[in-house]
Design a protein around this motif. Structure first.
Motif, PDB file in Angstrom:
ATOM      1  N   VAL A   1       7.434  -2.309   0.882  1.00 44.40           N
ATOM      2  CA  VAL A   1       6.960  -2.255   2.229  1.00 44.40           C
ATOM      3  C   VAL A   1       5.518  -2.929   2.240  1.00 44.40           C
ATOM      4  O   VAL A   1       4.641  -2.001   1.344  1.00 44.40           O
ATOM      5  CB  VAL A   1       6.848  -0.744   2.781  1.00 44.40           C
ATOM      6  CG1 VAL A   1       6.281  -0.625   4.173  1.00 44.40           C
ATOM      7  CG2 VAL A   1       8.494  -0.113   2.909  1.00 44.40           C
ATOM      8  N   HIS A   2       5.275  -3.679   3.024  1.00 45.94           N
ATOM      9  CA  HIS A   2       4.007  -4.196   3.067  1.00 45.94           C
ATOM     10  C   HIS A   2       2.822  -3.545   3.847  1.00 45.94           C
ATOM     11  O   HIS A   2       1.812  -3.419   3.098  1.00 45.94           O
ATOM     12  CB  HIS A   2       3.882  -5.740   3.652  1.00 45.94           C
ATOM     13  CG  HIS A   2       2.751  -6.516   3.862  1.00 45.94           C
ATOM     14  ND1 HIS A   2       1.744  -6.196   4.632  1.00 45.94           N
ATOM     15  CD2 HIS A   2       2.132  -7.265   3.060  1.00 45.94           C
ATOM     16  CE1 HIS A   2       0.377  -6.995   4.474  1.00 45.94           C
ATOM     17  NE2 HIS A   2       0.732  -7.626   3.277  1.00 45.94           N
TER      18      HIS A   2
ATOM     19  N   ASP B   1       1.330  -3.981   6.757  1.00 44.75           N
ATOM     20  CA  ASP B   1       0.593  -4.551   7.714  1.00 44.75           C
ATOM     21  C   ASP B   1       0.886  -6.094   7.813  1.00 44.75           C
ATOM     22  O   ASP B   1      -0.015  -6.919   7.539  1.00 44.75           O
ATOM     23  CB  ASP B   1      -1.166  -4.671   7.376  1.00 44.75           C
ATOM     24  CG  ASP B   1      -2.057  -4.748   8.356  1.00 44.75           C
ATOM     25  OD1 ASP B   1      -1.477  -4.891   9.675  1.00 44.75           O
ATOM     26  OD2 ASP B   1      -3.165  -5.058   8.094  1.00 44.75           O
ATOM     27  N   MET B   2       1.949  -6.178   8.591  1.00 46.56           N
ATOM     28  CA  MET B   2       2.469  -7.679   8.567  1.00 46.56           C
ATOM     29  C   MET B   2       1.901  -8.331   9.746  1.00 46.56           C
ATOM     30  O   MET B   2       2.693  -8.916  10.764  1.00 46.56           O
ATOM     31  CB  MET B   2       4.072  -7.558   8.679  1.00 46.56           C
ATOM     32  CG  MET B   2       4.600  -7.241   7.300  1.00 46.56           C
ATOM     33  SD  MET B   2       4.343  -8.812   6.053  1.00 46.56           S
ATOM     34  CE  MET B   2       5.905  -9.616   6.516  1.00 46.56           C
TER      35      MET B   2
ATOM     36  N   MET C   1       0.469  -1.850   0.679  1.00 51.99           N
ATOM     37  CA  MET C   1       1.515  -2.142   0.364  1.00 51.99           C
ATOM     38  C   MET C   1       1.824  -1.010  -0.653  1.00 51.99           C
ATOM     39  O   MET C   1       1.404  -0.503  -1.490  1.00 51.99           O
ATOM     40  CB  MET C   1       1.940  -3.415  -0.412  1.00 51.99           C
ATOM     41  CG  MET C   1       3.258  -4.093  -0.468  1.00 51.99           C
ATOM     42  SD  MET C   1       2.988  -5.668  -1.480  1.00 51.99           S
ATOM     43  CE  MET C   1       3.220  -5.147  -3.109  1.00 51.99           C
TER      44      MET C   1
ATOM     45  N   LEU D   1       9.935  -0.911   6.649  1.00 54.43           N
ATOM     46  CA  LEU D   1      10.249  -2.222   6.860  1.00 54.43           C
ATOM     47  C   LEU D   1      10.560  -2.687   8.419  1.00 54.43           C
ATOM     48  O   LEU D   1      10.282  -3.595   8.806  1.00 54.43           O
ATOM     49  CB  LEU D   1      11.417  -2.949   5.827  1.00 54.43           C
ATOM     50  CG  LEU D   1      10.798  -3.121   4.606  1.00 54.43           C
ATOM     51  CD1 LEU D   1      12.254  -3.695   3.619  1.00 54.43           C
ATOM     52  CD2 LEU D   1      10.116  -4.270   4.551  1.00 54.43           C
TER      53      LEU D   1
ATOM     54  N   LYS E   1       8.912  -1.037  10.562  1.00 50.29           N
ATOM     55  CA  LYS E   1       7.444  -1.120  11.286  1.00 50.29           C
ATOM     56  C   LYS E   1       6.893  -2.300  10.826  1.00 50.29           C
ATOM     57  O   LYS E   1       6.236  -3.019  11.665  1.00 50.29           O
ATOM     58  CB  LYS E   1       6.693   0.034  10.664  1.00 50.29           C
ATOM     59  CG  LYS E   1       7.215   1.723  11.179  1.00 50.29           C
ATOM     60  CD  LYS E   1       6.136   2.723  10.651  1.00 50.29           C
ATOM     61  CE  LYS E   1       6.452   3.866  11.120  1.00 50.29           C
ATOM     62  NZ  LYS E   1       5.691   5.060  10.668  1.00 50.29           N
ATOM     63  N   ASP E   2       7.187  -2.820   9.670  1.00 49.74           N
ATOM     64  CA  ASP E   2       6.625  -4.271   9.258  1.00 49.74           C
ATOM     65  C   ASP E   2       7.237  -5.221  10.240  1.00 49.74           C
ATOM     66  O   ASP E   2       6.624  -6.241  10.723  1.00 49.74           O
ATOM     67  CB  ASP E   2       7.033  -4.643   7.807  1.00 49.74           C
ATOM     68  CG  ASP E   2       6.100  -4.071   6.737  1.00 49.74           C
ATOM     69  OD1 ASP E   2       4.927  -3.535   7.164  1.00 49.74           O
ATOM     70  OD2 ASP E   2       6.498  -4.054   5.596  1.00 49.74           O
TER      71      ASP E   2
ATOM     72  N   ARG F   1       5.720  -4.918  13.508  1.00 49.46           N
ATOM     73  CA  ARG F   1       4.405  -5.348  13.588  1.00 49.46           C
ATOM     74  C   ARG F   1       4.246  -6.978  13.695  1.00 49.46           C
ATOM     75  O   ARG F   1       3.316  -7.596  14.309  1.00 49.46           O
ATOM     76  CB  ARG F   1       3.493  -4.812  12.319  1.00 49.46           C
ATOM     77  CG  ARG F   1       2.131  -5.433  12.269  1.00 49.46           C
ATOM     78  CD  ARG F   1       1.119  -4.906  13.590  1.00 49.46           C
ATOM     79  NE  ARG F   1      -0.026  -5.251  13.527  1.00 49.46           N
ATOM     80  CZ  ARG F   1      -0.517  -6.483  14.164  1.00 49.46           C
ATOM     81  NH1 ARG F   1       0.659  -6.841  14.885  1.00 49.46           N
ATOM     82  NH2 ARG F   1      -1.601  -7.004  14.231  1.00 49.46           N
TER      83      ARG F   1
END
Length: 487
Positions: A415-416, A418-419, A439, A451, A453-454, A457
């Motif tokens: 999971v990053h 802040d995409m 991340m 993901l 949420k990523d 975003r």
């Protein structure tokens, strides 16, 4: 040019990564010395592997010299080599086996194979078909080993060398003999370990690779799904093993620790100029090109050894912030791990060069993360230009590249966090992901939620037709996340 100094083989038991080369390695007795110019591998006090030139049977040729400081390692290598030869596995010719009179050092000299490792060829391959073909080649050799009851315990694609269309097997010291043919459990684990050397996004080719293995070793037959499941397990173990190396001195990295700081950097980037940056990163940030100046982080582009680097300093805003962070790894520490995790997972990110943590005993202070600079524009810049005068096909191409990033994150369980479009750089090779301190590795169901949420975003960056185009391309991924969460 000065003649290389002569070094007795016994003296290399104390060798470190700063071994001065070239050097003439003397084996003693009537053996001509070997002029070595490259260090290939070093396990201090145990083994040194070098390449160089040697006069053998009246003819000078390039060779690989393996020095062993434990007799059992030397005997194991010779035994593995003999077993490979008996099994008709193609190996470099062993030109000499030698041990000192007092048996404190032992040597093997192999012919040097001019070619490329299977891993470098795999990396350079421009198509998935070509990459799969290289994996099939390796799988066929592995199947042949297993059929003869052999197992290469440290198996990876760099242990296969291609020269003039011939595939050579290296590292005989990790070859172990079992019952012929190997049992299914051992064979499965070994094949999966080899497949785990490449990122998860290539697991779609396991069925074809499995078929090649089954055709070569009819004594053991695998279903693609069982191979895939075992490969996932082995890849996770590989990452945990590699993660430990990120913070200690080894072939790839140099690490230094004191009561005032911890720092680690790439050995192949080590230089006086880089040492100057590590010693005083604030000074370089002050004179560098500012990319970001904020309360939480300051980012500057600097030049070292003629190369552009980005230095990111994670600031401490006040004493409360310092107190809340002092017991936790800095965000620079997290970025260092995550940059290597992305590389391990086959997801583009600027190459990490170094990491620094300021410390006061056990308490951590500011952190610095240093990576190669990427001058490519971010996705927001690229798409904004498309909207003012362009082309639908380019937007579709970018949408597909973004989907590939999300798919790779899913398969690698990342999971990053802040995409934003500004955290996705558009390079000629594809999308490069930056800003990695938030991340995390994750598991279902938190992976699906993270993901999701990523994805939300990322889509929030866009409006109108642009958002619709990205949403359409990412719809299959969104459905995958939804089904995973509901399941």
């Amino acid at each position: 040019m000065n003649n290389p100094s002569t070094v007795a083989a016994q003296a290399l038991v104390r060798a470190d990564f700063d071994l001065p080369l070239p050097a003439c390695i003397s084996l003693g007795g009537d053996q001509p010395p070997i002029t070595c110019d490259r260090l290939l591998r070093l396990l201090p006090g145990r083994r040194v592997v070098l390449s160089g030139r040697w006069s053998h049977e009246g003819q000078e040729q390039r060779v690989v010299l393996k020095l062993f400081f434990r007799e059992k390692d030397w005997l194991k290598e010779m035994d593995g080599y003999q077993r490979l030869c008996e099994s008709m596995i193609t190996v470099p010719a062993c030109l000499l086996g030698w041990e000192a009179e007092d048996k404190d050092v032992h040597a093997l000299v192999y012919e040097y194979i001019e070619g490329q490792s299977l891993y470098s060829l795999w990396q350079e391959a421009s198509s998935q078909e070509a990459k799969t073909a290289y994996m099939v080649q390796a799988a066929e050799v592995v199947a042949k080993l297993h059929d003869h009851g052999l197992c290469q315990t440290d198996i990876h694609l760099d242990n296969f060398m291609v020269s003039q269309n011939t595939l050579y097997t290296l590292d005989a010291g990790t070859v172990e003999q079992g019952i012929s043919p190997l049992d299914k459990k051992t064979s499965l684990g070994n094949l999966a370990l080899m497949l785990a050397q490449v990122p998860a996004k290539h697991d779609g080719q396991i069925a074809e690779i499995c078929e090649a293995y089954n055709n070569t070793n009819p004594c053991v037959q695998f279903e693609p799904e069982e191979v895939k499941q075992e490969t996932v397990k082995r890849r996770s173990l590989r990452w945990r093993h590699y993660k430990k190396k990120l913070f200690r001195s080894c072939t790839e990295f140099i690490a230094e620790k004191s009561s005032k700081r911890f720092q680690v950097w790439r050995r192949d980037c080590d230089s006086p100029a880089l040492q100057s940056l590590l010693a005083n990163p604030d000074a370089y940030i002050d004179v560098g090109e500012k990319l970001k100046e904020g309360n939480s982080a300051t980012v500057a582009k600097v030049e070292v050894d003629g190369k552009k680097l980005v230095v990111k300093r994670y600031n401490l805003k006040n004493w409360r912030h310092r107190l809340s962070r002092c017991w936790r790894p800095t965000r620079a520490w997290c970025s260092w791990i995550n940059a290597h995790l992305l590389g391990f997972s086959g997801i583009q990110t600027p190459r990490p060069i170094a990491m620094i943590e300021e410390r006061n005993g056990p308490l951590r202070g500011r952190g610095f993360f240093i990576a190669e600079a990427c001058d490519s524009p971010d996705m927001l810049q690229v798409v904004s230009k498309l909207e003012t005068g362009t082309s639908r096909s380019r937007l579709e191409e970018l949408s597909q590249q973004v989907k590939e990033v999300f798919d790779a994150l899913w398969m690698s369980r990342i999971v990053h966090g802040d995409m934003k479009a500004t955290n996705l750089l558009v390079t000629e090779e594809g999308i490069s992901v930056i800003d990695l301190d938030a991340m995390v590795e994750s598991q279902n169901p938190t992976l699906s939620k993270g993901l999701t949420k990523d994805l939300q975003r990322f889509l929030k960056n866009w409006q109108g037709e642009t958002q619709a185009a990205f949403a359409k391309a990412l719809q299959p991924f969104a459905e995958l996340l939804e089904s995973s969460t509901s399941g």
